[in-house]
Design an enzyme around this catalytic site. Sequence first.
Site, mmCIF file in Angstrom:
data_model
loop_
_atom_site.group_PDB
_atom_site.id
_atom_site.type_symbol
_atom_site.label_atom_id
_atom_site.label_comp_id
_atom_site.label_asym_id
_atom_site.label_seq_id
_atom_site.Cartn_x
_atom_site.Cartn_y
_atom_site.Cartn_z
ATOM 1 N N CYS A 16 3.104 -3.031 4.043
ATOM 2 C CA CYS A 16 2.258 -1.879 4.369
ATOM 3 C C CYS A 16 3.001 -1.092 5.442
ATOM 4 C CB CYS A 16 0.851 -2.287 4.794
ATOM 5 S SG CYS A 16 0.722 -3.282 6.295
ATOM 6 N N ASP A 57 0.874 -1.167 0.000
ATOM 7 C CA ASP A 57 0.000 0.000 0.000
ATOM 8 C C ASP A 57 0.914 1.221 0.000
ATOM 9 O OD1 ASP A 57 0.899 0.313 2.621
ATOM 10 O OD2 ASP A 57 -1.086 0.273 3.523
ATOM 11 N N HIS A 86 9.721 -23.786 9.447
ATOM 12 C CA HIS A 86 8.755 -24.422 10.345
ATOM 13 C C HIS A 86 7.304 -24.179 9.961
ATOM 14 C CE1 HIS A 86 11.652 -24.922 14.007
ATOM 15 N NE2 HIS A 86 12.152 -25.414 12.887
ATOM 16 N N THR A 130 3.007 -1.228 8.737
ATOM 17 C CA THR A 130 3.577 -2.103 9.770
ATOM 18 C C THR A 130 3.688 -3.555 9.332
ATOM 19 O OG1 THR A 130 1.412 -2.615 10.697
ATOM 20 C CG2 THR A 130 2.585 -0.693 11.634
ATOM 21 N N HIS A 148 6.725 -30.504 11.587
ATOM 22 C CA HIS A 148 6.114 -29.240 11.174
ATOM 23 C C HIS A 148 5.005 -29.469 10.143
ATOM 24 C CE1 HIS A 148 9.362 -27.537 13.420
ATOM 25 N NE2 HIS A 148 10.243 -28.122 12.634
#
Length: 144
Positions: free
Chosen positions: A63, A7, A96, A65, A131
């Site tokens: 973005c 963004d 993992h 954060t 995993h």
Amino acid sequence: MIFIGSDHGGFELKEKIKVFLREKGVEFEDLGTFSEESCDYPDIAESVAQKVAQTDSKGILICGTGIGMSIAANKVKGIRCALCHDAYTAEYARKHNNANIIAFGGRTTGVEIAKQMVEIFLREEFEGGRHKRRIDKIAKMEGV
């Protein structure tokens, strides 16, 4: 093929990551945004996530954060988008969690750390084993 998107909050860092990918010879497709004009991150996250899910490839989302992008991308069936902050989280997102999209923040992540995370994310492979059992449980929750 790597699909990349941001963004407005991640646009500047995305452009720097694109240069890095070109220098490394990594083929990618930029799905937007193409300016710093305000836009809605769920639209970009959905575009990248759909392409990754349809082509069994990897993606990069940025973005402000990384939080919004990771939440939105993870709504798409088959996507395991990991919000990463450093080399360790990028490595283990792949090893993992078999993450197929990495997300980070344009306002919270330095360029060199972002490059390091992308390089690790693209290089590392899923370890499988114990995993895989956990990833299969996540897929079952999605109805996959």
